[in-house]
Design an enzyme around this catalytic site. Structure first.
Site, PDB file in Angstrom:
ATOM      1  N   LYS A   8      39.698  28.185 176.358  1.00  0.00           N
ATOM      2  CA  LYS A   8      38.252  28.178 176.066  1.00  0.00           C
ATOM      3  C   LYS A   8      37.719  26.778 175.787  1.00  0.00           C
ATOM      4  O   LYS A   8      36.719  26.370 176.365  1.00  0.00           O
ATOM      5  CB  LYS A   8      37.943  29.037 174.830  1.00  0.00           C
ATOM      6  N   ARG A  83      33.164  36.363 167.284  1.00  0.00           N
ATOM      7  CA  ARG A  83      34.534  36.864 167.344  1.00  0.00           C
ATOM      8  C   ARG A  83      34.681  38.214 166.653  1.00  0.00           C
ATOM      9  O   ARG A  83      35.784  38.775 166.644  1.00  0.00           O
ATOM     10  CB  ARG A  83      35.466  35.875 166.626  1.00  0.00           C
ATOM     11  N   ARG A 122      50.942  23.023 173.050  1.00  0.00           N
ATOM     12  CA  ARG A 122      49.867  22.356 172.309  1.00  0.00           C
ATOM     13  C   ARG A 122      50.361  21.946 170.920  1.00  0.00           C
ATOM     14  O   ARG A 122      49.976  20.900 170.406  1.00  0.00           O
ATOM     15  CB  ARG A 122      48.659  23.293 172.193  1.00  0.00           C
ATOM     16  N   ARG A 128      48.425  20.897 165.746  1.00  0.00           N
ATOM     17  CA  ARG A 128      47.498  21.706 164.951  1.00  0.00           C
ATOM     18  C   ARG A 128      48.258  22.573 163.958  1.00  0.00           C
ATOM     19  O   ARG A 128      49.254  23.195 164.309  1.00  0.00           O
ATOM     20  CB  ARG A 128      46.655  22.602 165.878  1.00  0.00           C
ATOM     21  N   ARG A 139      47.473  35.082 165.184  1.00  0.00           N
ATOM     22  CA  ARG A 139      46.167  34.849 165.813  1.00  0.00           C
ATOM     23  C   ARG A 139      45.972  35.751 167.026  1.00  0.00           C
ATOM     24  O   ARG A 139      44.874  36.214 167.296  1.00  0.00           O
ATOM     25  CB  ARG A 139      46.020  33.375 166.187  1.00  0.00           C
TER      26      ARG A 139
END
Ligand code: ADP
Length: 186
Positions: A8, A83, A122, A128, A139
């Protein structure tokens, strides 16, 4: 829309550039607030680190303030919002107030195996805090429980555009542009 790792954020930037509107990423705004230690950041951090959604009241207020800024006057692209069903209703109210209307809801579809691979990659490159394996899994669950049902809501409103999110970044961008052509001109 799309599950964590669907691409996204990456695609939102390209699409927003093309449409000459700001890309508004709730995840990015939260991360800036966390790193700057603002009151909002302090409140949001625990939820984010656990892979849970930040409470609707905080998220809604933040989006409301952001779309009131001048650069969003001629339109905007939301990445990561709404969301939850409550956020859908809240967004409806916000844009009724500003005189905007939703043109389209793009959902990126990606295999679950590929999603996990991308997020673990990632984790290595961006570091992160919410990209550890347990949190990534949480998640994905939260997305399935709270966000996936929104796809039907927008499908019923005839706003949904499903785009295959597998393959090269450039290919996916082109698919989104193709799917959006026409919609965004009106
Ligand atoms: P991803 O799309 O990879 O899950 P984001 O960068 O969009 O990640 O969001 C990171 C975190 O920020 C989410 O896990 C959540 O805690 C918080 N967040 C972002 N957008 C929302 C939202 N609309 N409602 C509640 N929490 C949100």
């Amino acid at each position: 829309m799309g599950p964590p790792g669907a691409g996204k954020g990456t695609q939102a930037k390209f699409v927003a550039e093309r449409l000459l509107v700001p890309a508004i990423s709730t995840g990015d705004i939260f991360r800036v607030n966390v790193s700057e230690g603002t009151e909002l950041g302090v409140k949001a951090q625990g939820y984010m680190d656990a892979g849970e959604y930040v409470p609707d009241e905080l998220t809604n207020l933040m989006v409301r303030n952001r779309i009131d800024e001048d650069d969003a006057g001629r339109g905007f692209l939301l990445d990561g919002y709404p969301r939850t069903l409550a956020q859908v209703e809240e967004l409806d109210g916000m844009i009724r107030h500003t005189g905007h209307a939703l043109d389209a809801v793009v959902v990126l579809t990606v295999d679950s195996e590929e999603l996990v691979q991308r997020l673990l990659e990632r984790a290595k490159s961006e570091g992160r805090a919410d990209d550890t394996e347990d949190v990534v899994r949480r998640r994905q669950e939260v997305y399935e429980e709270q966000t996936a049902p929104l796809i039907d809501v927008y499908r019923e409103r005839d706003l949904l555009i499903e785009v295959d999110g597998m393959g090269d970044v450039d290919e996916v961008t082109q698919r989104i542009f193709d799917a959006l052509s026409g919609v965004t001109e009106s």
